[in-house]
Design a protein around this motif. Structure first.
Motif, PDB file in Angstrom:
ATOM      1  N   VAL A   1      -1.605  11.729  -7.157  1.00 47.72           N
ATOM      2  CA  VAL A   1      -0.162  11.466  -7.055  1.00 47.72           C
ATOM      3  C   VAL A   1       0.530  12.570  -6.259  1.00 47.72           C
ATOM      4  O   VAL A   1       1.356  12.292  -5.385  1.00 47.72           O
ATOM      5  N   ARG A   2       0.193  13.826  -6.538  1.00 48.25           N
ATOM      6  CA  ARG A   2       0.809  14.927  -5.797  1.00 48.25           C
ATOM      7  C   ARG A   2       0.521  14.837  -4.298  1.00 48.25           C
ATOM      8  O   ARG A   2       1.382  15.123  -3.474  1.00 48.25           O
ATOM      9  N   SER A   3      -0.704  14.444  -3.948  1.00 47.57           N
ATOM     10  CA  SER A   3      -1.040  14.333  -2.521  1.00 47.57           C
ATOM     11  C   SER A   3      -0.238  13.221  -1.855  1.00 47.57           C
ATOM     12  O   SER A   3       0.140  13.337  -0.694  1.00 47.57           O
TER      13      SER A   3
ATOM     14  N   GLY B   1      10.737   6.567   3.832  1.00 47.70           N
ATOM     15  CA  GLY B   1      10.561   5.227   3.293  1.00 47.70           C
ATOM     16  C   GLY B   1       9.260   5.056   2.527  1.00 47.70           C
ATOM     17  O   GLY B   1       8.800   3.934   2.333  1.00 47.70           O
ATOM     18  N   LEU B   2       8.672   6.150   2.060  1.00 45.78           N
ATOM     19  CA  LEU B   2       7.434   6.078   1.282  1.00 45.78           C
ATOM     20  C   LEU B   2       7.759   5.795  -0.180  1.00 45.78           C
ATOM     21  O   LEU B   2       8.600   6.460  -0.785  1.00 45.78           O
ATOM     22  N   GLU B   3       7.095   4.809  -0.726  1.00 50.23           N
ATOM     23  CA  GLU B   3       7.156   4.526  -2.155  1.00 50.23           C
ATOM     24  C   GLU B   3       5.775   4.844  -2.729  1.00 50.23           C
ATOM     25  O   GLU B   3       4.768   4.402  -2.186  1.00 50.23           O
ATOM     26  N   VAL B   4       5.726   5.602  -3.804  1.00 50.71           N
ATOM     27  CA  VAL B   4       4.463   5.858  -4.495  1.00 50.71           C
ATOM     28  C   VAL B   4       4.471   5.022  -5.769  1.00 50.71           C
ATOM     29  O   VAL B   4       5.396   5.096  -6.576  1.00 50.71           O
ATOM     30  N   LEU B   5       3.444   4.209  -5.906  1.00 52.17           N
ATOM     31  CA  LEU B   5       3.297   3.279  -7.027  1.00 52.17           C
ATOM     32  C   LEU B   5       1.971   3.564  -7.714  1.00 52.17           C
ATOM     33  O   LEU B   5       0.945   3.699  -7.039  1.00 52.17           O
ATOM     34  N   VAL B   6       1.973   3.666  -9.034  1.00 54.62           N
ATOM     35  CA  VAL B   6       0.727   3.793  -9.792  1.00 54.62           C
ATOM     36  C   VAL B   6       0.646   2.617 -10.751  1.00 54.62           C
ATOM     37  O   VAL B   6       1.568   2.379 -11.530  1.00 54.62           O
TER      38      VAL B   6
ATOM     39  N   SER C   1       6.609  -3.477   0.854  1.00 52.98           N
ATOM     40  CA  SER C   1       6.733  -2.778   2.132  1.00 52.98           C
ATOM     41  C   SER C   1       5.832  -3.419   3.180  1.00 52.98           C
ATOM     42  O   SER C   1       4.905  -4.143   2.842  1.00 52.98           O
ATOM     43  N   PRO C   2       6.090  -3.138   4.457  1.00 45.73           N
ATOM     44  CA  PRO C   2       5.243  -3.702   5.509  1.00 45.73           C
ATOM     45  C   PRO C   2       3.828  -3.133   5.505  1.00 45.73           C
ATOM     46  O   PRO C   2       2.916  -3.747   6.004  1.00 45.73           O
ATOM     47  N   TYR C   3       3.642  -1.933   4.930  1.00 47.96           N
ATOM     48  CA  TYR C   3       2.324  -1.314   4.865  1.00 47.96           C
ATOM     49  C   TYR C   3       1.988  -0.977   3.429  1.00 47.96           C
ATOM     50  O   TYR C   3       2.840  -0.507   2.671  1.00 47.96           O
ATOM     51  N   LEU C   4       0.722  -1.187   3.084  1.00 48.16           N
ATOM     52  CA  LEU C   4       0.223  -0.834   1.768  1.00 48.16           C
ATOM     53  C   LEU C   4      -0.963   0.089   1.951  1.00 48.16           C
ATOM     54  O   LEU C   4      -1.901  -0.221   2.681  1.00 48.16           O
ATOM     55  N   ARG C   5      -0.928   1.227   1.303  1.00 47.62           N
ATOM     56  CA  ARG C   5      -2.019   2.202   1.357  1.00 47.62           C
ATOM     57  C   ARG C   5      -2.601   2.312  -0.032  1.00 47.62           C
ATOM     58  O   ARG C   5      -1.912   2.717  -0.966  1.00 47.62           O
ATOM     59  N   LEU C   6      -3.834   1.886  -0.215  1.00 48.49           N
ATOM     60  CA  LEU C   6      -4.503   2.047  -1.498  1.00 48.49           C
ATOM     61  C   LEU C   6      -5.154   3.422  -1.556  1.00 48.49           C
ATOM     62  O   LEU C   6      -5.800   3.843  -0.595  1.00 48.49           O
ATOM     63  N   LEU C   7      -4.960   4.088  -2.660  1.00 45.81           N
ATOM     64  CA  LEU C   7      -5.531   5.409  -2.875  1.00 45.81           C
ATOM     65  C   LEU C   7      -6.128   5.410  -4.269  1.00 45.81           C
ATOM     66  O   LEU C   7      -5.425   5.141  -5.238  1.00 45.81           O
ATOM     67  N   ALA C   8      -7.414   5.675  -4.375  1.00 50.69           N
ATOM     68  CA  ALA C   8      -8.050   5.710  -5.692  1.00 50.69           C
ATOM     69  C   ALA C   8      -7.513   6.890  -6.495  1.00 50.69           C
ATOM     70  O   ALA C   8      -7.082   7.896  -5.936  1.00 50.69           O
ATOM     71  N   GLY C   9      -7.556   6.767  -7.793  1.00 47.54           N
ATOM     72  CA  GLY C   9      -7.040   7.802  -8.682  1.00 47.54           C
ATOM     73  C   GLY C   9      -7.820   9.094  -8.639  1.00 47.54           C
ATOM     74  O   GLY C   9      -7.365  10.112  -9.151  1.00 47.54           O
ATOM     75  N   ASP C  10      -8.986   9.087  -8.009  1.00 46.68           N
ATOM     76  CA  ASP C  10      -9.746  10.329  -7.866  1.00 46.68           C
ATOM     77  C   ASP C  10      -9.781  10.793  -6.412  1.00 46.68           C
ATOM     78  O   ASP C  10     -10.581  11.639  -6.045  1.00 46.68           O
TER      79      ASP C  10
ATOM     80  N   ALA D   1      -7.525  12.126  -2.792  1.00 47.61           N
ATOM     81  CA  ALA D   1      -6.346  12.889  -2.389  1.00 47.61           C
ATOM     82  C   ALA D   1      -6.146  12.697  -0.896  1.00 47.61           C
ATOM     83  O   ALA D   1      -7.107  12.555  -0.150  1.00 47.61           O
ATOM     84  N   LEU D   2      -4.896  12.665  -0.480  1.00 47.55           N
ATOM     85  CA  LEU D   2      -4.561  12.493   0.932  1.00 47.55           C
ATOM     86  C   LEU D   2      -4.407  13.845   1.609  1.00 47.55           C
ATOM     87  O   LEU D   2      -3.808  14.762   1.052  1.00 47.55           O
ATOM     88  N   ALA D   3      -4.906  13.941   2.830  1.00 56.07           N
ATOM     89  CA  ALA D   3      -4.692  15.147   3.629  1.00 56.07           C
ATOM     90  C   ALA D   3      -3.232  15.169   4.083  1.00 56.07           C
ATOM     91  O   ALA D   3      -2.605  14.118   4.234  1.00 56.07           O
ATOM     92  N   PRO D   4      -2.683  16.346   4.318  1.00 58.36           N
ATOM     93  CA  PRO D   4      -1.298  16.418   4.798  1.00 58.36           C
ATOM     94  C   PRO D   4      -1.112  15.600   6.077  1.00 58.36           C
ATOM     95  O   PRO D   4      -1.960  15.631   6.965  1.00 58.36           O
ATOM     96  N   ASP D   5      -0.026  14.853   6.131  1.00 56.52           N
ATOM     97  CA  ASP D   5       0.402  14.108   7.315  1.00 56.52           C
ATOM     98  C   ASP D   5      -0.469  12.907   7.675  1.00 56.52           C
ATOM     99  O   ASP D   5      -0.251  12.274   8.699  1.00 56.52           O
ATOM    100  N   CYS D   6      -1.458  12.559   6.849  1.00 58.17           N
ATOM    101  CA  CYS D   6      -2.333  11.444   7.249  1.00 58.17           C
ATOM    102  C   CYS D   6      -1.608  10.104   7.243  1.00 58.17           C
ATOM    103  O   CYS D   6      -1.846   9.276   8.117  1.00 58.17           O
ATOM    104  N   LEU D   7      -0.689   9.870   6.308  1.00 54.93           N
ATOM    105  CA  LEU D   7      -0.011   8.570   6.274  1.00 54.93           C
ATOM    106  C   LEU D   7       0.857   8.342   7.510  1.00 54.93           C
ATOM    107  O   LEU D   7       0.878   7.253   8.062  1.00 54.93           O
TER     108      LEU D   7
END
Length: 185
Positions: free
Chosen positions: A48-50, A58-63, A108-117, A119-125
């Motif tokens: 979540v922090r990543s 316009g980023l929405e974080v959804l869990v 949103s027009p884009y959906l990014r799935l991220l597993a709970g284990d 983490a995203l690198a800075p600026d990747c989205l």
């Protein structure tokens, strides 16, 4: 029209990542970073922090919690005050059911799935959105990534031997499952 997939030729993400173009839009939300989770108390806060650290307007974080029983849901509660949209399923609907729940909840027009284990690198989205915008016929972008320890030490690469390029949607499943069968034995 067939779905196409772009394999990004870089190790930008800390872990595997996939971003999808979807057919919904609600105006202000550009990308939903959706984290389907089940019993991942030890790693969910890092994931979540990543996502929250991404610099995407316009980023929405959804869990979407799938009825975790290890304290995951309770660990997520402080993130509600940071703008994270938390959803808990009424019953465990399985892994792919929870992926689909994320699709249902995205606006949103884009959906990014991220597993709970993961983490995203800075600026990747932001960079992934730029690639999708430059290639408007693409429906999915998949990046290479790194497996890392909880302390952040590199432990290997994911999807490094898939050739970069644009795949016809009918070719991608065969390419992906062939790769997976070779590397996951």
């Amino acid at each position: 029209k067939t779905t196409t997939v772009f394999e990004y030729d870089s190790l930008d993400a800390l872990t595997k990542s996939t971003i999808y173009r979807v057919n919904t839009a609600d105006g202000n939300v550009v990308l939903t970073g959706a984290i389907p989770v089940f019993n991942q108390r030890a790693t969910i806060e890092r994931a979540v922090r990543s996502a929250l650290a991404q610099k995407v307007e316009g980023l929405e974080v959804l869990v979407a919690d799938n009825c975790s029983q290890d304290g995951t849901w309770e660990a997520l509660q402080p993130f509600a005050n940071q703008g994270v949209r938390l959803h808990r399923n009424a019953a465990n609907i399985g892994l792919f059911g929870n992926f689909n729940r994320c699709l249902e909840l995205s606006a949103s027009p884009y959906l990014r799935l991220l597993a709970g284990d993961d983490a995203l690198a800075p600026d990747c989205l932001r960079r992934e959105i730029v690639l999708m915008e430059r290639n408007v016929d693409l429906a999915m972008l998949s990046t290479r990534g790194r497996f890392v320890s909880p302390q952040g030490a590199a432990m290997g690469e994911f999807a490094n031997d898939l050739s970069p390029g644009i795949f016809d949607g009918s070719d991608f499943p065969r390419t992906w499952f062939s790769y997976y069968a070779r590397t996951r034995r």
